[in-house]
Design a protein around this motif. Structure first.
Motif, short mmCIF file in Angstrom:
data_model
loop_
_atom_site.label_atom_id
_atom_site.label_comp_id
_atom_site.label_asym_id
_atom_site.label_seq_id
_atom_site.Cartn_x
_atom_site.Cartn_y
_atom_site.Cartn_z
N LEU A 157 0.78 -1.20 0.09
CA LEU A 157 0.03 0.01 -0.04
C LEU A 157 0.90 1.37 0.05
O LEU A 157 0.42 2.52 -0.04
N MET A 158 2.18 1.04 0.24
CA MET A 158 2.92 2.28 0.09
C MET A 158 3.93 2.42 -1.12
O MET A 158 4.39 1.31 -1.69
N LYS A 159 3.90 3.51 -1.53
CA LYS A 159 4.80 3.73 -2.76
C LYS A 159 6.28 3.40 -2.78
O LYS A 159 6.54 2.61 -3.59
N ARG A 160 6.88 3.72 -1.77
CA ARG A 160 8.29 3.63 -1.72
C ARG A 160 8.58 2.15 -1.34
O ARG A 160 9.72 1.68 -1.30
N THR A 161 7.68 1.17 -1.07
CA THR A 161 7.93 -0.24 -0.75
C THR A 161 6.94 -1.07 -1.49
O THR A 161 7.32 -2.12 -1.32
N SER A 162 6.23 -0.50 -2.39
CA SER A 162 5.34 -1.46 -3.24
C SER A 162 6.36 -2.17 -4.28
O SER A 162 5.72 -3.48 -4.61
N ARG A 163 7.33 -2.05 -4.44
CA ARG A 163 8.12 -2.61 -5.65
C ARG A 163 9.23 -3.74 -4.76
O ARG A 163 9.83 -4.54 -5.74
N ARG A 164 8.97 -3.85 -3.63
CA ARG A 164 9.92 -5.02 -2.91
C ARG A 164 9.23 -6.33 -3.47
O ARG A 164 8.13 -6.63 -3.92
N PRO A 165 10.08 -7.50 -3.31
CA PRO A 165 9.85 -9.06 -3.82
C PRO A 165 8.27 -9.46 -3.21
O PRO A 165 7.63 -9.92 -4.11
N LEU A 166 7.96 -9.35 -2.01
CA LEU A 166 6.65 -9.87 -1.71
C LEU A 166 5.39 -8.95 -2.23
O LEU A 166 4.51 -9.45 -2.63
N PRO A 167 5.52 -7.75 -2.00
CA PRO A 167 4.15 -7.09 -2.67
C PRO A 167 4.10 -7.38 -4.18
O PRO A 167 2.96 -7.33 -4.42
N THR A 168 5.18 -7.14 -4.96
CA THR A 168 5.21 -7.68 -6.42
C THR A 168 4.86 -9.04 -6.87
O THR A 168 4.55 -9.49 -7.87
N GLY A 169 4.78 -10.11 -5.73
CA GLY A 169 4.71 -11.47 -5.88
C GLY A 169 5.67 -12.25 -6.86
O GLY A 169 5.55 -13.29 -7.15
N ARG A 170 6.99 -11.48 -6.38
CA ARG A 170 7.98 -12.28 -6.84
C ARG A 170 8.44 -13.51 -5.99
O ARG A 170 9.32 -14.17 -6.53
N MET A 171 7.80 -13.38 -4.74
CA MET A 171 8.36 -14.54 -3.64
C MET A 171 7.18 -14.90 -2.87
O MET A 171 6.54 -13.99 -2.49
N ALA A 172 7.27 -16.11 -2.49
CA ALA A 172 6.13 -16.38 -1.53
C ALA A 172 6.52 -15.97 -0.04
O ALA A 172 7.58 -15.77 0.22
N ARG A 173 5.59 -15.53 0.51
CA ARG A 173 5.82 -15.00 1.99
C ARG A 173 6.51 -16.02 2.92
O ARG A 173 7.40 -15.73 3.58
N THR A 174 6.16 -17.51 2.57
CA THR A 174 6.71 -18.27 3.60
C THR A 174 8.23 -18.36 3.28
O THR A 174 9.12 -18.73 4.12
N ASP A 175 8.55 -18.30 1.86
CA ASP A 175 10.09 -18.37 1.65
C ASP A 175 10.80 -17.20 2.38
O ASP A 175 12.05 -17.33 2.78
N ALA A 176 10.43 -16.00 2.38
CA ALA A 176 10.89 -14.70 3.02
C ALA A 176 10.92 -15.10 4.36
O ALA A 176 11.95 -14.85 5.21
N ARG A 177 9.75 -15.82 5.05
CA ARG A 177 9.95 -16.26 6.57
C ARG A 177 10.89 -16.79 6.85
O ARG A 177 11.73 -17.02 7.84
N ASP A 178 11.07 -18.20 6.06
CA ASP A 178 12.18 -19.14 6.25
C ASP A 178 13.49 -18.52 6.16
O ASP A 178 14.30 -19.08 6.90
N PHE A 179 13.68 -17.56 5.18
CA PHE A 179 15.01 -17.14 4.91
C PHE A 179 15.53 -16.35 5.97
O PHE A 179 16.52 -16.25 6.38
N GLY A 180 14.62 -15.43 6.66
CA GLY A 180 14.71 -14.71 7.60
C GLY A 180 15.01 -15.24 9.03
O GLY A 180 16.17 -15.08 9.81
#
Length: 307
Positions: free
Chosen positions: A83-106
């Motif tokens: 919902l924010m312009k400065r963060t909307s192009r990050r991997p998760l908002p754009t759908g380039r990565m599954a949320r669970t992958d980001a969680r597991d990576f973190g």
């Protein structure tokens, strides 16, 4: 998870493959550069010495821990970022990565960083690193940010840990000096971040995040920026006052903090309209980054030249 519902993502977007650049983006490299730098400065300014290989390992662990916490932050806030312009192009908002992958990576980065720090350096440094990760990923991201306009004040502690950890990696103890380094970043964070929040406040309003400019308005935010800037000045001089540094750091801290204050004054007393370009706020935000790099650089220079 968050109080803001996740916007629908198209099936084609979800199927976009993530590559290594998306995983790097999860670690917030620009933020990490400041984290690594202040952690390195804490390590280099600490009394005593550390084997260069172990020193590198300690800084690597700080970087991995920061990256893991950033990935967990983006996992939790994927809906808000969309919902924010400065963060909307990050991997998760754009759908380039599954949320669970980001969680597991973190989680993986966080656990690896703490484990290596404990085994290679010592467990006090590892414990403080673990606290810093939990502070950012849980205390700030999950608890404070969506609930209180004081989120960045209390949550500012998350970014203040690296020099403390670097110092502990060398000395194995917590003393007044690393606590003061922690306090400097803790007090620097509100004016730094609120200067940014003033000119991106519509983003936070759209996302439902109660940042101070959204909840209390511009005037209150500007006053708080000046208050924290004035409190920051004597705290930056405290390491010199207690004899923990020499004149190189002391003079640099005085000059840099005076410049910070000068730039904060037009922000504090300005009444901006809706279409105002907010140049003083942008100048203060830009200088605040240079300020922290220069201040901690002076700390290391003082240690190296006067040792």
């Amino acid at each position: 998870m968050s109080t803001v519902s996740n916007p629908p993502v198209s099936a084609s977007a979800v199927q976009l493959p993530a590559d290594w650049r998306d995983f790097v983006a999860l670690t917030k490299p620009r933020v990490m550069s400041l984290v690594v730098f202040t952690g390195l400065c804490g390590l280099l300014a600490a009394p005593g010495s550390i084997n260069p290989v172990l020193g590198f390992a300690a800084i690597l662990c700080i970087a991995l821990g920061a990256g893991g916490a950033a990935a967990l932050n983006q996992w939790w806030e994927a809906d808000i970022d969309a919902l924010m312009k400065r963060t909307s192009r990050r991997p998760l908002p754009t759908g380039r990565m599954a949320r669970t992958d980001a969680r597991d990576f973190g989680v993986a980065l966080s656990c690896i960083s703490v484990g290596i720090m404990g085994l290679a350096i010592h467990w006090l440094a590892a414990a403080v690193l673990a606290v810093s990760i939990v502070y950012y990923a849980v205390v700030y991201t999950i608890w404070l940010k969506p609930r209180t306009p004081q989120n960045i004040v209390i949550g500012g502690g998350a970014g203040a840990f690296p020099p403390l950890i670097g110092w502990i990696a060398v000395t194995g103890e917590i003393t007044a000096m690393p606590v003061l380094l922690f306090a400097i970043i803790f007090l620097w964070t509100p004016p730094h971040f609120w200067a940014l929040a003033l000119f991106v406040r519509s983003d936070y309003a759209n996302a439902g995040i109660p940042m101070l400019p959204v909840v209390a308005g511009q005037a209150a935010t500007r006053r708080q920026i000046l208050i924290y800037t004035l409190v920051l000045l004597p705290v930056t001089l405290a390491p010199w006052a207690i004899g923990g540094t020499g004149a190189i750091y002391g003079i640099a801290a005085l000059a840099l903090s005076a410049a910070f204050t000068v730039l904060a004054l037009p922000v504090a007393f300005r009444r901006s309209g809706a279409d105002d370009p907010m140049r003083p706020e942008k100048r203060l935000f830009g200088f605040s980054i240079i300020y922290l790099f220069a201040l901690f650089g002076a700390l290391v220079a003082d240690r190296m030249l006067l040792a």
